[in-house]
Scaffold this motif. Structure first.
Motif, PDB file in Angstrom:
ATOM      1  N   THR A  23      -0.589   7.053   8.497  1.00 23.17           N
ATOM      2  CA  THR A  23      -1.069   6.745   9.845  1.00 23.17           C
ATOM      3  C   THR A  23       0.067   6.827  10.855  1.00 23.17           C
ATOM      4  N   ASN A  73      -5.668  -2.651  12.853  1.00 27.63           N
ATOM      5  CA  ASN A  73      -5.015  -1.342  12.868  1.00 27.63           C
ATOM      6  C   ASN A  73      -5.239  -0.580  14.171  1.00 27.63           C
ATOM      7  N   ARG A 272      -5.338   8.325   9.381  1.00 31.79           N
ATOM      8  CA  ARG A 272      -4.574   8.220   8.136  1.00 31.79           C
ATOM      9  C   ARG A 272      -4.518   9.552   7.390  1.00 31.79           C
TER      10      ARG A 272
END
Length: 427
Positions: A23, A73, A272
């Protein structure tokens, strides 16, 4: 994956801290790409589509409760991009608030991974409001011609056929009745201040995933919320965001008329999976740094000359101010020689035309030895098109290049120049 109350979720969205390194690679590539665009007068606007499971985690079973990494995230990535000067639209906060304020108006389909028309409109409104709230972007928007769009919602909810998550259920899984959602229609009512009318290409481009396909209404909602024309390109999950962006940059639509704003819609889950993601189909996989090198080359609006120059070695090439090579037989190959060895900042720019065949083969040379072979797609309409060719960074110090288009005759290359990227792009 089955959730509560007849909700389905995409199991591939689940992530954990093991995905952090990949990521971060995506984040760094976007930072550098944004800088390359900005240096050429183009503003990148990143709009990551938040995880459906985060927005509607109340419908996720306890077994698959979101872990702390998934919970935070989006904001972590958005902050990392913003701190580097990338314009980021916070769809996550907007969707969390929207789902809370209007629980009866679903922003995602229960049985599909995509956003509903209601969700697509909220995304478009958030993009528009974010651009208007930024002083520099607002000033640029004011320079783009206004187009008048109106919106009309359907009077009754419509049964949808969007059921990609149902299709992934195993045999014997429960059946689900169709979902019903309101739909909307966007109509362009009049041309505003665009004096060139329909002949002028949009100054705002949207490059996105399946969330940006016409059936989602998102491209039309963007036109409505911005009251501007928008060129929309959507690429499926098989190719992915990185291939989609590169394809657009190579196209005449970008090379001939670069936009002022480039909106990049990308599902959060795809962050990702950078260009070199191991589980992507091989033909769509690329070295991460070479992807950055190629898109940075294609983003350049002017050729900056470096110390190295280029000349033809091919027997039937004409050395003139507009050096030209015309291929008359399948055996002919363009042979170019560089005055000194190149590095990752050097790239080739030329006008290329071909009446047939879409594959351009290239072979980088180190003296008499072949150092790297690859291919590019060209437009076979017989007209000259500007092509910018990055010399692969994986192996440096090339001394020449050979070019040939398969078995096609009638191939012409002219105005060949060796250009150089700014030092800040390739580190």
């Amino acid at each position: 994956m089955a959730g509560k109350t007849d909700w389905l979720f995409y199991r591939h969205e689940w992530a954990n801290s093991a995905d952090l390194a990949a990521t971060n690679t995506s984040v760094e590539l976007i930072k550098s790409f944004s800088k390359a665009l900005q240096d050429n007068g183009i503003t990148l606007v990143v709009a990551m589509v938040p995880l459906k499971a985060r927005i509607y985690q109340a419908h996720v079973t306890e077994q698959y409760k979101l872990n702390p990494y998934m919970a935070g995230n989006y904001q972590r990535m958005a902050q990392a991009l913003s701190s580097a000067g990338v314009k980021v639209v916070d769809l996550n906060s907007s969707f969390l608030q929207g789902a809370k304020n209007h629980p009866d108006k679903h922003l995602y389909f229960r049985l599909d991974s995509h956003w509903t028309p209601t969700g697509a409109l909220l995304a478009a409104e958030t993009v528009a409001s974010s651009m208007e709230a930024d002083a520099s972007m607002k000033a640029q928007l004011r320079q783009i011609p206004v187009e008048k769009y109106t919106m009309r919602w359907s009077e009754q909810a419509i049964a949808t056929v969007s059921r990609d998550l149902v299709m992934q259920l195993p045999k014997g899984a429960p059946t689900y009745a169709p979902e019903y959602v309101l739909d909307a229609e966007i109509t362009k009512t009049a041309t505003g201040s665009n004096l060139l009318g329909d002949a002028a290409l949009p100054m705002i481009s949207l490059v996105g995933s399946s969330y940006s396909k016409p059936w989602t209404r998102f491209p039309e909602f963007l036109k409505y919320t911005l009251q501007k024309d928008v060129l929309a390109i959507a690429v499926g999950a098989d190719q992915g965001a990185w291939v989609g962006m590169e394809s657009y940059l190579r196209d005449d639509a970008f090379q001939n008329t670069p936009p002022k704003f480039l909106i990049w819609e990308m599902p959060e889950r795809d962050m990702r999976a950078p260009p070199a993601f191991l589980y992507r189909e091989a033909r769509y996989r690329s070295d991460n740094q070479e992807w950055l090198q190629r898109v940075s080359v294609m983003a350049q609006t002017q050729c900056r000359s470096g110390a190295a120059s280029v000349k033809f070695l091919s027997p039937n090439a004409r050395e003139t101010q507009r050096a030209q090579f015309s291929r008359t037989s399948a055996a002919d190959t363009v042979a170019l020689e560089f005055s000194q060895a190149t590095d990752a900042q050097d790239y080739l720019q030329a006008n290329i035309s071909s009446k047939a065949g879409q594959t351009l083969n290239l072979e980088a040379m180190k003296g008499e030895l072949s150092a790297r072979k690859w291919s590019l797609t060209i437009n076979p309409d017989g007209n000259p098109h500007t092509l910018k060719i990055a010399l692969p960074a994986g192996s440096k110090a090339y001394t020449g290049l050979k070019i040939w288009p398969g078995e096609t005759t009638g191939f012409t290359i002219s105005d060949v120049r060796l250009c150089r990227l700014p030092a800040s792009v390739i580190k």
